[in-house]
Design a protein around this motif. Structure first.
Motif, mmCIF file in Angstrom:
data_model
loop_
_atom_site.group_PDB
_atom_site.id
_atom_site.type_symbol
_atom_site.label_atom_id
_atom_site.label_comp_id
_atom_site.label_asym_id
_atom_site.label_seq_id
_atom_site.Cartn_x
_atom_site.Cartn_y
_atom_site.Cartn_z
ATOM 1 N N THR A 242 27.033 -42.300 7.349
ATOM 2 C CA THR A 242 28.232 -42.452 6.522
ATOM 3 C C THR A 242 28.400 -41.311 5.526
ATOM 4 O OG1 THR A 242 28.214 -44.857 6.742
ATOM 5 C CG2 THR A 242 29.347 -43.949 4.830
ATOM 6 N N LYS A 243 27.350 -40.961 4.829
ATOM 7 C CA LYS A 243 27.436 -39.916 3.799
ATOM 8 C C LYS A 243 27.895 -38.587 4.410
ATOM 9 C CE LYS A 243 24.611 -37.727 0.168
ATOM 10 N NZ LYS A 243 25.577 -38.014 -0.913
ATOM 11 N N LYS A 244 27.394 -38.269 5.602
ATOM 12 C CA LYS A 244 27.744 -36.998 6.236
ATOM 13 C C LYS A 244 29.202 -36.973 6.678
ATOM 14 C CE LYS A 244 23.051 -35.901 7.725
ATOM 15 N NZ LYS A 244 22.141 -35.595 8.851
ATOM 16 N N ILE A 245 29.678 -38.089 7.201
ATOM 17 C CA ILE A 245 31.080 -38.153 7.623
ATOM 18 C C ILE A 245 32.009 -38.046 6.417
ATOM 19 C CG2 ILE A 245 32.860 -39.671 8.582
ATOM 20 C CD1 ILE A 245 30.854 -40.632 10.613
ATOM 21 N N TYR A 246 31.664 -38.715 5.345
ATOM 22 C CA TYR A 246 32.526 -38.715 4.170
ATOM 23 C C TYR A 246 32.514 -37.365 3.463
ATOM 24 C CZ TYR A 246 33.633 -43.707 4.281
ATOM 25 O OH TYR A 246 34.129 -44.943 4.625
ATOM 26 N N GLU A 247 31.415 -36.650 3.549
ATOM 27 C CA GLU A 247 31.321 -35.353 2.875
ATOM 28 C C GLU A 247 31.743 -34.195 3.766
ATOM 29 O OE1 GLU A 247 27.329 -35.040 1.444
ATOM 30 O OE2 GLU A 247 27.673 -36.408 -0.252
ATOM 31 N N ASN A 248 31.766 -34.411 5.089
ATOM 32 C CA ASN A 248 32.073 -33.318 5.999
ATOM 33 C C ASN A 248 32.918 -33.827 7.165
ATOM 34 O OD1 ASN A 248 32.030 -30.750 7.199
ATOM 35 N ND2 ASN A 248 30.137 -31.194 8.314
ATOM 36 N N SER A 249 34.017 -34.532 6.846
ATOM 37 C CA SER A 249 34.886 -35.034 7.912
ATOM 38 C C SER A 249 35.490 -33.857 8.671
ATOM 39 C CB SER A 249 35.988 -35.926 7.336
ATOM 40 O OG SER A 249 36.727 -35.245 6.353
ATOM 41 N N THR A 250 35.535 -33.973 9.995
ATOM 42 C CA THR A 250 35.917 -32.844 10.848
ATOM 43 C C THR A 250 37.127 -33.122 11.715
ATOM 44 O OG1 THR A 250 33.592 -32.158 10.927
ATOM 45 C CG2 THR A 250 35.052 -31.244 12.607
ATOM 46 N N HIS A 251 37.211 -34.317 12.283
ATOM 47 C CA HIS A 251 38.334 -34.651 13.155
ATOM 48 C C HIS A 251 39.616 -34.771 12.319
ATOM 49 C CE1 HIS A 251 40.819 -36.912 16.013
ATOM 50 N NE2 HIS A 251 40.003 -36.455 16.959
ATOM 51 N N PRO A 252 40.760 -34.285 12.809
ATOM 52 C CA PRO A 252 42.014 -34.349 12.042
ATOM 53 C C PRO A 252 42.380 -35.754 11.594
ATOM 54 C CG PRO A 252 42.296 -32.955 13.969
ATOM 55 C CD PRO A 252 40.937 -33.592 14.101
ATOM 56 N N TYR A 253 42.102 -36.751 12.427
ATOM 57 C CA TYR A 253 42.446 -38.120 12.051
ATOM 58 C C TYR A 253 41.573 -38.590 10.885
ATOM 59 C CZ TYR A 253 43.049 -43.162 12.226
ATOM 60 O OH TYR A 253 43.302 -44.471 11.889
ATOM 61 N N THR A 254 40.289 -38.273 10.936
ATOM 62 C CA THR A 254 39.396 -38.653 9.832
ATOM 63 C C THR A 254 39.847 -37.987 8.544
ATOM 64 O OG1 THR A 254 37.594 -38.691 11.456
ATOM 65 C CG2 THR A 254 36.979 -38.850 9.150
ATOM 66 N N LYS A 255 40.210 -36.716 8.627
ATOM 67 C CA LYS A 255 40.686 -35.993 7.440
ATOM 68 C C LYS A 255 41.934 -36.655 6.885
ATOM 69 C CE LYS A 255 38.894 -31.386 8.591
ATOM 70 N NZ LYS A 255 39.254 -29.978 8.885
ATOM 71 N N MET A 256 42.843 -37.076 7.774
ATOM 72 C CA MET A 256 44.052 -37.739 7.333
ATOM 73 C C MET A 256 43.736 -39.030 6.589
ATOM 74 S SD MET A 256 46.183 -40.521 7.991
ATOM 75 C CE MET A 256 45.736 -41.049 9.634
ATOM 76 N N LEU A 257 42.760 -39.794 7.100
ATOM 77 C CA LEU A 257 42.376 -41.034 6.437
ATOM 78 C C LEU A 257 41.913 -40.780 5.007
ATOM 79 C CD1 LEU A 257 40.389 -42.992 9.201
ATOM 80 C CD2 LEU A 257 42.686 -43.471 8.363
ATOM 81 N N PHE A 258 41.116 -39.737 4.831
ATOM 82 C CA PHE A 258 40.602 -39.437 3.496
ATOM 83 C C PHE A 258 41.699 -38.911 2.569
ATOM 84 C CE2 PHE A 258 36.472 -39.431 5.688
ATOM 85 C CZ PHE A 258 35.752 -40.200 4.803
ATOM 86 N N GLU A 259 42.606 -38.136 3.119
ATOM 87 C CA GLU A 259 43.703 -37.613 2.302
ATOM 88 C C GLU A 259 44.634 -38.722 1.839
ATOM 89 O OE1 GLU A 259 45.475 -34.728 4.821
ATOM 90 O OE2 GLU A 259 43.869 -33.250 4.563
ATOM 91 N N ALA A 260 44.678 -39.810 2.606
ATOM 92 C CA ALA A 260 45.569 -40.921 2.271
ATOM 93 C C ALA A 260 44.995 -41.844 1.199
ATOM 94 C CB ALA A 260 45.885 -41.728 3.524
ATOM 95 N N VAL A 261 43.711 -41.676 0.877
ATOM 96 C CA VAL A 261 43.082 -42.521 -0.139
ATOM 97 C C VAL A 261 43.494 -42.046 -1.524
ATOM 98 C CG1 VAL A 261 40.914 -43.315 -1.147
ATOM 99 C CG2 VAL A 261 41.112 -43.033 1.335
ATOM 100 N N PRO A 262 44.150 -42.890 -2.323
ATOM 101 C CA PRO A 262 44.567 -42.468 -3.671
ATOM 102 C C PRO A 262 43.374 -42.261 -4.586
ATOM 103 C CG PRO A 262 44.948 -44.823 -3.365
ATOM 104 C CD PRO A 262 44.516 -44.292 -2.035
ATOM 105 N N GLU A 263 43.486 -41.291 -5.482
ATOM 106 C CA GLU A 263 42.420 -41.015 -6.442
ATOM 107 C C GLU A 263 42.876 -41.413 -7.835
ATOM 108 O OE1 GLU A 263 40.882 -37.106 -6.271
ATOM 109 O OE2 GLU A 263 40.589 -37.111 -4.091
ATOM 110 N N ILE A 264 41.928 -41.962 -8.604
ATOM 111 C CA ILE A 264 42.233 -42.385 -9.974
ATOM 112 C C ILE A 264 42.643 -41.167 -10.796
ATOM 113 C CG2 ILE A 264 41.258 -43.373 -12.081
ATOM 114 C CD1 ILE A 264 39.424 -45.041 -10.328
ATOM 115 N N GLY A 265 43.752 -41.286 -11.494
ATOM 116 C CA GLY A 265 44.215 -40.197 -12.348
ATOM 117 C C GLY A 265 45.287 -39.343 -11.710
ATOM 118 N N ASP A 266 45.410 -39.400 -10.377
ATOM 119 C CA ASP A 266 46.438 -38.618 -9.695
ATOM 120 C C ASP A 266 47.762 -39.366 -9.731
ATOM 121 O OD1 ASP A 266 44.542 -36.765 -9.162
ATOM 122 O OD2 ASP A 266 44.491 -37.049 -6.981
ATOM 123 N N ARG A 267 48.821 -38.665 -10.132
ATOM 124 C CA ARG A 267 50.149 -39.277 -10.149
ATOM 125 C C ARG A 267 50.710 -39.345 -8.734
ATOM 126 N NH1 ARG A 267 52.939 -40.008 -14.731
ATOM 127 N NH2 ARG A 267 54.900 -39.770 -13.603
#
Length: 309
Positions: A242-267
């Motif tokens: 899990t740690k490796k996937i979350y820190e070094n996501s490679t597949h475009p779909y995985t990257k999209m999933l992480f980009e879609a996660v909102p971050e605290i403080g971001d408008r």
């Protein structure tokens, strides 16, 4: 062999495929799961992550023998579970492989007291306890439930979190090898979720139970799992620690999933649009640019599907 032996594989999923057919005269075929492979290790939690329609719940149903695979194998104790057809052998399988689903209220019959979930397993299986009542009370304490305030109640008298804990208690009482937890906490309130998750982790480490945690929530997957499997359109596209996937996501779909996660403080930008076709295009280009590579280990314990051929 000790239940806490590390890296002991209790089940192997090999090239699993499920195709659904609809219609008679002009049938249509939908590939829900395609060529999925992974191992389940004793005492480990695997998060099966993907959006709705990705095939993750279908994988869980295949492992639970609720549906049959179109091809591929699920090997448990050296046997393909598709070969388990005898009623007695099927019962033995369910003695060690159990599921807990999204809606705990749907699992309990509202006409019966919750004690019935324990009565049913004692009637069906030889669990080896000399004192049934003492065993039930002990396992309820283990999942942080007060037996005196829980037993004898009807489902509507308990909360969703309490009912989920009851189902985990049932799995512990049966000493299951594998627990399929499909969206286990999605219907629970935020204050209850963390308690159920912590209980699941503690049960795994203490009893050697393996868990397939099916979820669409990346944060929950990161919090709870040792291994992660990312599914996209029925394919397993990224898998590993899990740690490796979350820190070094490679597949475009995985990257999209992480980009879609909102971050605290971001408008939140109301002008920003999510375009599903853009993700489809990126995945298509990714596969075309890496034709013939298939699954590749990008680092130890972390593999990515570079082409779907």
């Amino acid at each position: 062999m000790s239940k806490n032996n590390k890296n002991e594989v209790v089940m192997s999923v090999k090239n699993l495929t499920k195709i659904f057919k609809s219609g008679i005269f002009n049938p249509e075929y939908t590939t829900a799961v395609k060529d999925v492979s992974f191992d389940i290790e004793k005492g480990k939690i695997i998060s099966l992550i993907g959006e709705s329609g990705s095939g993750k719940t279908t994988v869980g149903k295949l492992i639970l023998k609720l549906i049959n695979p179109s091809s591929g194998q699920i090997i448990y104790k050296g046997q393909d579970i598709a070969e388990i057809t005898d009623k007695k052998d099927t019962q033995k399988y369910y003695r060690r492989v159990q599921g807990i689903f999204q809606d705990p209220f749907a699992t309990f019959n509202p006409l019966y007291r919750v004690d019935r979930v324990f009565d049913m397993i004692f009637d069906s299986y030889e669990l080896g306890f000399s004192d049934k009542d003492e065993a039930i009370r002990k396992v309820l304490h283990d999942v942080n439930l007060n037996p005196d305030r829980t037993l004898g109640k009807f489902p509507h008298q308990l909360s969703g979190g309490q009912l989920q804990r009851l189902l985990i208690a049932r799995a512990l009482l049966m000493d299951v090898d594998i627990l399929i937890a499909d969206e286990l906490i999605s219907m629970l309130d935020a204050s209850t979720r963390i308690g159920v998750l912590n209980l699941l982790v503690e049960s795994c480490k203490k009893n050697g139970m393996a868990v397939i945690f099916i979820t669409h929530d990346l944060n929950l997957g990161y919090y709870i799992s040792d291994q992660s499997l990312i599914m996209y359109k029925g394919r397993l596209v990224e898998r590993g620690a899990t740690k490796k996937i979350y820190e070094n996501s490679t597949h475009p779909y995985t990257k999209m999933l992480f980009e879609a996660v909102p971050e605290i403080g971001d408008r939140w930008d109301p002008e920003e649009e999510f375009l599903p076709e853009q993700v489809v295009g990126e995945v298509k280009d990714f596969y075309q640019n890496n034709q013939g590579r298939g699954f590749v280990e990008v680092e130890k314990g972390h593999s990515v599907l570079f082409s779907d051929e």
